[in-house]
Design a protein around this motif. Structure first.
Motif, PDB file in Angstrom:
ATOM      1  N   LEU A 126     -25.475 -30.232  -0.489  1.00  0.00           N
ATOM      2  CA  LEU A 126     -25.220 -28.900   0.062  1.00  0.00           C
ATOM      3  C   LEU A 126     -23.808 -28.432  -0.236  1.00  0.00           C
ATOM      4  CD1 LEU A 126     -27.021 -29.133   3.520  1.00  0.00           C
ATOM      5  CD2 LEU A 126     -27.710 -27.761   1.554  1.00  0.00           C
ATOM      6  N   ILE A 127     -22.859 -29.337  -0.035  1.00  0.00           N
ATOM      7  CA  ILE A 127     -21.465 -28.970  -0.285  1.00  0.00           C
ATOM      8  C   ILE A 127     -21.253 -28.641  -1.752  1.00  0.00           C
ATOM      9  CG2 ILE A 127     -19.090 -29.801  -0.247  1.00  0.00           C
ATOM     10  CD1 ILE A 127     -19.852 -31.401   2.247  1.00  0.00           C
ATOM     11  N   LEU A 128     -21.758 -29.467  -2.667  1.00  0.00           N
ATOM     12  CA  LEU A 128     -21.594 -29.227  -4.108  1.00  0.00           C
ATOM     13  C   LEU A 128     -22.275 -27.935  -4.531  1.00  0.00           C
ATOM     14  CD1 LEU A 128     -22.086 -32.838  -5.517  1.00  0.00           C
ATOM     15  CD2 LEU A 128     -19.958 -31.554  -5.346  1.00  0.00           C
ATOM     16  N   THR A 129     -23.484 -27.716  -3.989  1.00  0.00           N
ATOM     17  CA  THR A 129     -24.210 -26.499  -4.382  1.00  0.00           C
ATOM     18  C   THR A 129     -23.486 -25.258  -3.870  1.00  0.00           C
ATOM     19  OG1 THR A 129     -26.246 -27.761  -4.304  1.00  0.00           O
ATOM     20  CG2 THR A 129     -26.453 -25.375  -4.307  1.00  0.00           C
ATOM     21  N   ALA A 130     -22.979 -25.330  -2.651  1.00  0.00           N
ATOM     22  CA  ALA A 130     -22.263 -24.178  -2.104  1.00  0.00           C
ATOM     23  C   ALA A 130     -21.032 -23.850  -2.934  1.00  0.00           C
ATOM     24  CB  ALA A 130     -21.881 -24.435  -0.659  1.00  0.00           C
ATOM     25  N   ILE A 131     -20.335 -24.905  -3.341  1.00  0.00           N
ATOM     26  CA  ILE A 131     -19.126 -24.686  -4.154  1.00  0.00           C
ATOM     27  C   ILE A 131     -19.501 -24.040  -5.478  1.00  0.00           C
ATOM     28  CG2 ILE A 131     -17.280 -25.859  -5.372  1.00  0.00           C
ATOM     29  CD1 ILE A 131     -17.184 -27.857  -3.076  1.00  0.00           C
ATOM     30  N   ARG A 132     -20.573 -24.503  -6.125  1.00  0.00           N
ATOM     31  CA  ARG A 132     -20.962 -23.969  -7.428  1.00  0.00           C
ATOM     32  C   ARG A 132     -21.459 -22.536  -7.271  1.00  0.00           C
ATOM     33  NH1 ARG A 132     -21.341 -27.391 -11.672  1.00  0.00           N
ATOM     34  NH2 ARG A 132     -22.751 -25.920 -12.702  1.00  0.00           N
ATOM     35  N   CYS A 133     -22.254 -22.291  -6.257  1.00  0.00           N
ATOM     36  CA  CYS A 133     -22.745 -20.919  -6.080  1.00  0.00           C
ATOM     37  C   CYS A 133     -21.605 -19.941  -5.798  1.00  0.00           C
ATOM     38  CB  CYS A 133     -23.763 -20.877  -4.949  1.00  0.00           C
ATOM     39  SG  CYS A 133     -25.334 -21.667  -5.376  1.00  0.00           S
ATOM     40  N   ARG A 134     -20.627 -20.379  -5.011  1.00  0.00           N
ATOM     41  CA  ARG A 134     -19.478 -19.525  -4.731  1.00  0.00           C
ATOM     42  C   ARG A 134     -18.725 -19.218  -6.014  1.00  0.00           C
ATOM     43  NH1 ARG A 134     -16.757 -18.411  -0.089  1.00  0.00           N
ATOM     44  NH2 ARG A 134     -17.995 -19.953   0.999  1.00  0.00           N
ATOM     45  N   GLY A 135     -18.589 -20.229  -6.865  1.00  0.00           N
ATOM     46  CA  GLY A 135     -17.881 -19.994  -8.139  1.00  0.00           C
ATOM     47  C   GLY A 135     -18.649 -19.056  -9.037  1.00  0.00           C
ATOM     48  N   GLU A 136     -19.964 -19.147  -9.076  1.00  0.00           N
ATOM     49  CA  GLU A 136     -20.758 -18.276  -9.941  1.00  0.00           C
ATOM     50  C   GLU A 136     -20.703 -16.837  -9.440  1.00  0.00           C
ATOM     51  OE1 GLU A 136     -24.617 -19.917 -10.076  1.00  0.00           O
ATOM     52  OE2 GLU A 136     -24.005 -21.654 -11.285  1.00  0.00           O
ATOM     53  N   ARG A 137     -20.754 -16.656  -8.093  1.00  0.00           N
ATOM     54  CA  ARG A 137     -20.698 -15.291  -7.571  1.00  0.00           C
ATOM     55  C   ARG A 137     -19.368 -14.604  -7.919  1.00  0.00           C
ATOM     56  NH1 ARG A 137     -23.357 -17.511  -3.049  1.00  0.00           N
ATOM     57  NH2 ARG A 137     -21.382 -17.695  -1.952  1.00  0.00           N
ATOM     58  N   ARG A 138     -18.332 -15.426  -7.846  1.00  0.00           N
ATOM     59  CA  ARG A 138     -17.037 -14.829  -8.220  1.00  0.00           C
ATOM     60  C   ARG A 138     -16.985 -14.454  -9.696  1.00  0.00           C
ATOM     61  NH1 ARG A 138     -12.828 -18.789  -4.985  1.00  0.00           N
ATOM     62  NH2 ARG A 138     -13.428 -18.083  -2.860  1.00  0.00           N
ATOM     63  N   SER A 139     -17.560 -15.304 -10.560  1.00  0.00           N
ATOM     64  CA  SER A 139     -17.508 -15.018 -11.990  1.00  0.00           C
ATOM     65  C   SER A 139     -18.410 -13.863 -12.365  1.00  0.00           C
ATOM     66  CB  SER A 139     -17.888 -16.251 -12.789  1.00  0.00           C
ATOM     67  OG  SER A 139     -19.219 -16.611 -12.483  1.00  0.00           O
ATOM     68  N   ARG A 140     -19.495 -13.685 -11.660  1.00  0.00           N
ATOM     69  CA  ARG A 140     -20.426 -12.609 -11.971  1.00  0.00           C
ATOM     70  C   ARG A 140     -20.262 -11.420 -11.039  1.00  0.00           C
ATOM     71  NH1 ARG A 140     -25.826 -16.315 -12.689  1.00  0.00           N
ATOM     72  NH2 ARG A 140     -24.990 -17.607 -14.373  1.00  0.00           N
ATOM     73  N   GLN A 141     -19.315 -11.528 -10.158  1.00  0.00           N
ATOM     74  CA  GLN A 141     -19.051 -10.489  -9.170  1.00  0.00           C
ATOM     75  C   GLN A 141     -20.259 -10.247  -8.286  1.00  0.00           C
ATOM     76  OE1 GLN A 141     -17.682  -7.005 -11.235  1.00  0.00           O
ATOM     77  NE2 GLN A 141     -15.717  -7.954 -11.823  1.00  0.00           N
ATOM     78  N   GLY A 142     -20.890 -11.301  -7.984  1.00  0.00           N
ATOM     79  CA  GLY A 142     -21.960 -11.213  -6.971  1.00  0.00           C
ATOM     80  C   GLY A 142     -23.288 -10.890  -7.584  1.00  0.00           C
TER      81      GLY A 142
END
Length: 860
Positions: free
Chosen positions: A713-729
């Motif tokens: 969960l922690i790893l997935t949350a970190i990766r998803c947060r990074g992708e949202r920032r790179s794609r601007q949500g």
């Protein structure tokens, strides 16, 4: 006087030595010695140890001894230190042997280990220890003055208890002018004296004559006795009585009763009147024994039996009688009556147990000597011949070693366990007519030998013990028997060394060594150990000890002490187990299976499932045997989208134990691919068979799973947060949700929860699935899969967010090759499944109430 005594003892020793040297060799089978009488205590007789060839050092251990009858005087004794036969007490030959002739002492010598019997005869030699004696110190002899020259007047004989040359040898008369002495010899070689008139008497000149009579024996030194004879001269009664024969002989049975006529004496006197009247009587030297047994009638001359005769004591009686007239100057004449006794079989044999070796060991070999038996019959001839025998049906027999001596020996092996004691009847029977017999019973106990091993009462033991027993409780008792006795039958019980599941058997059970009671040392657990066996040994206390083993099978009986453990579904993070159910599910749709295990066995582990609580009992049912959770009917629009169920699992024990699991079912339009809480979870057999171990494994697996899930969960949350920032949500606009712009899912939607996504190789961005508007209004489901999701079964549901205003070109955010590959295979309902009978009635009521509205909606 002291010098004379020493001289006498010296002469006695020389004579004893001479007798021993001159004694001939012993008869075959026995030894014979000679010893003078009157020897002092301790006088040497013979060296028996040397003559018998015995080891002197073992005489005491072998109990070398002289066997004699009870009450008999022990004249001789054996020194056990050197084997010398010596005089134990003074021997008086005249006391030991009343009759004349050879005086023998018969000795029976017994030595044990092994048992041997010897016979020794000791002849008691006479010494001149008695002087001749007369019945009276003064004897009056009346002689008629008319007695002719040469007339003989028998005088009283002297008595000497000694025999042979030591008895009366001759008589002497003191010098006088009227009488001389003439010594006569009887047929039995005894001497008596007669006074012979050498010169005519003249009463007027000398009325009384006094002479001294001396009796001399032939011993060395010579002994003598004297008597004064007073000769009174009487007027003439010149005829003396005369017997018709000088001696008489008569035979008489020994059992003749008192009063029996023995003989009629007859004497005549030629005189008349008082001078011719004869009176009979015993002569002066008749022994007292004769006077006790016989009686003479003075006038008739009848000799009558007065006492009881005994042939065994004396077979011949010699009676000296005299006849004298009643006239003045009566002269007595003498004659002898010999009474021969006839033996009668009036003595039964006597049985004497000389030596008894009891008890006898039961393993004694045949021929073992048990006892030495002597028999004696005081009769003579055939009346004194004795035969001896034992009773029938006994393993013993008699063997004759010497005349009238028998040894009792075994004839076969003995067994104490069959016959512990024998009563042997010994019968001694003489050859008389009628025959007399004597029976004697000898009790022979058989001593035990440890020849029997213990024997258990059962070939094996089966013990059933309920689990959770109290430590120290008795579980069973074993028992063995040993037919031996005493120490050989004392049994002690023990448990043989061994291991049970790697632990010494002594940590599980113990046994009372005396009683055989077995005790459990620990509380047994059926789930850990169901049965085991031990070896119990029973050993006796004999030498050498014997033992026997028996197998004890111990079976642990199950108790309902383990509640069911639910292994599926497993709640996550301590919350309620959840599951998604498609709203399109038809009746009989398999939602999942509740799985549980019970560490008990039998009925205690038979599980049944039931729906304990439900939001709507008409919607779901649980199979009682399998735990399958199925739908009873189709979902309606008014049915709640969240259904909460409580399933109870109950075992078949008494009392029953149960466990419950709470389920939260979410009704969705379509099913995403997610890890169901109903996923299969199997336990290895060894885990499920033990309740504590199962619990430990479940706790361990739960902890590991929770830790792993938290990390993902922690790893997935970190990766998803990074992708949202790179794609601007990401943006989503109703009624459709676009995870990836420019990409649309298939119009078929998702119809199964078995969702399979295949991301392109090398893609690092998350793969998103847009769920069409077939879902419930107001909800948008977005499935985001990371690049590692191909190796993971975890799926995460996220609520859809509205589209952002700065989103220019949604189609640039994703490529067509990034679309999620969705399996179009729909799960078919189970048409064979039927709801439980308890829920069928509720289901029918529900269908009747909502049938119209559903039909209208389906038509539209």
């Amino acid at each position: 006087m002291g010098t004379g005594a020493r001289f006498g003892r010296g002469q006695l020793f020389l004579r004893s030595l001479l007798f021993l040297l001159l004694a001939g060799p012993p008869a075959r089978g026995q030894l014979r010695y000679a010893v003078p009488e009157e020897l002092e205590h301790g006088a040497f007789v013979a060296n028996l140890g040397e003559d018998l060839g015995l080891d002197v050092s073992t005489l005491s251990a072998r109990r070398f001894r002289i066997v004699s009858r009870a009450g008999a005087r022990q004249h001789l004794e054996v020194n056990l230190e050197n084997g010398i036969l010596f005089v134990n007490e003074r021997i008086d030959r005249e006391e030991v042997c009343e009759a004349g002739g050879t005086c023998l002492l018969h000795l029976q010598l017994l030595v044990e280990s092994p048992l041997e019997l010897y016979r020794v005869e000791v002849e008691v030699l006479d010494i001149n220890d008695h002087a001749p004696t007369f019945p009276w110190q003064e004897y009056v002899l009346e002689v008629a003055e008319s007695a002719v020259l040469g007339a003989r007047f028998p005088l009283e004989s002297a008595q000497d208890p000694d025999v042979g040359t030591n008895s009366v040898h001759t008589y002497r008369l003191s010098p006088n002018g009227f009488f001389s002495l003439e010594v006569q010899t009887r047929s039995d070689a005894s001497k008596f004296a007669e006074l012979v008139l050498e010169r005519a008497l003249d009463r007027e000149q000398q009325r009384v004559h006094r002479v001294l009579l001396t009796a001399l024996d032939g011993g060395v030194p010579e002994r003598s006795g004297t008597a004064h004879i007073l000769v009174t001269v009487l007027d003439a009664n010149d005829n003396v009585p005369a017997f018709d024969q000088p001696s008489y002989g008569v035979s008489l049975p020994e059992d003749a009763p008192p009063g029996t006529l023995v003989i009629q004496l007859n004497a005549t006197d030629l005189d008349e009147g008082p001078n011719g009247e004869i009176e009979y009587s015993f002569s002066g030297h008749a022994p007292p024994r004769v006077r006790e047994l016989f009686h003479i009638e003075p006038r008739s001359g009848q000799v009558l039996l007065k006492g009881r005769l005994d042939y065994e004591r004396a077979s011949l009686h010699e009676l000296y009688v005299q006849a004298k007239d009643r006239g003045p100057s009566a002269v007595a004449v003498h004659c002898r009556v010999l009474v021969h006794l006839l033996d009668v079989n009036d003595n039964a044999p006597e049985v004497t147990l000389t030596s008894v070796s009891t008890p006898v060991l039961e393993d004694a070999p045949p021929g073992t000597v048990i006892a030495v038996i002597s028999v004696l019959d005081r009769d003579s001839g055939d009346n004194g011949r004795v035969s001896c025998e034992v009773g029938p049906n006994v393993p013993f027999e008699l063997r004759s070693s010497f005349r009238n001596y028998y040894t009792l020996v075994t004839t076969q092996a003995l067994d104490r366990e069959v016959v512990p004691e024998y009563n042997v009847s010994i019968t001694a029977r003489d050859m008389g007519s009628p025959a007399l017999l004597t029976r004697s019973t000898l009790t022979i106990p058989v001593s035990d030998v440890n020849d029997n091993a213990p024997r258990f009462l059962q070939p094996s033991y089966s013990v059933y013990v309920m689990e959770n027993n109290a430590p120290g409780a008795s579980i069973c008792s074993v028992s063995a028997l040993d037919p031996d006795c005493q120490q050989n039958a004392y049994l002690s019980y023990s448990i043989a060394d061994g291991h049970i599941h790697g632990m010494p058997v002594g940590t599980y059970v113990s046994i009372n060594s005396d009683s055989g009671h077995m005790y459990a040392l620990r509380s047994l657990d059926y789930e850990q150990i169901r049965s085991f066996q031990i070896q119990v040994q029973a050993q006796d206390a004999g030498f050498p000890p014997l033992s026997a083993n028996v197998t004890v099978h111990i079976f642990v009986l199950d108790q309902n002490d383990n509640a069911p453990v639910i292994i599926s579904p497993m709640p996550r993070n301590g919350s309620v187990a959840t599951e998604l159910v498609p709203r399109s599910a038809r009746p009989g749709y398999l939602v999942g299976t509740v799985s549980a295990v019970d560490a008990d066995a039998g009925l205690n582990s038979r599980l049944s499932y039931q729906l304990l609580q439900a939001t709507d009992f008409t919607l779901f049912s649980v199979a009682p045997d399998t735990g399958e959770l199925r739908t009873l009917r189709s979902f309606l629009e008014q049915d709640a989208s969240r259904q909460q169920l409580v399933v109870q699992v109950r075992d078949g024990g008494q009392p029953a134990l149960s466990a419950t699991v709470s389920l939260l079912l979410s009704v969705v339009e379509t099913l995403p691919q997610t890890l169901s809480d109903f996923s299969e979870f199997s336990l290895p057999p060894e885990v499920s068979s033990s309740s504590p171990l199962t619990l430990y494994l479940l706790v361990s697996l739960g902890s590991i799973s929770f830790t792993f899930l938290l990390a993902i969960l922690i790893l997935t949350a970190i990766r998803c947060r990074g992708e949202r920032r790179s794609r601007q949500g990401d943006s989503c606009s109703p009624p459709r949700c676009h995870c990836c712009p420019g990409s649309r899912p298939s119009s078929d939607g998702l119809k199964t929860s078995n969702l399979t996504a295949q991301p392109p190789a090398g893609t690092s961005a998350a793969t998103c699935l847009d769920v069409p508007a077939g879902g419930p209004p107001g909800y948008c489901y977005k499935v985001c899969l990371g690049p590692e999701s191909a190796q993971s079964d975890f799926m995460f549901l996220k609520p859809c967010s509205p589209p952002r205003n700065n989103e220019k070109d949604p189609g640039k955010r994703s490529r067509p090759d990034q679309h999620l590959q969705v399996s179009k295979e729909a799960k078919q309902p189970n048409t064979d499944w039927q709801p439980p009978s308890t829920q069928q009635l509720a289901l029918k009521r529900y269908q009747i109430q909502h049938w119209g509205s559903r039909g209208t909606r389906w038509k539209g």
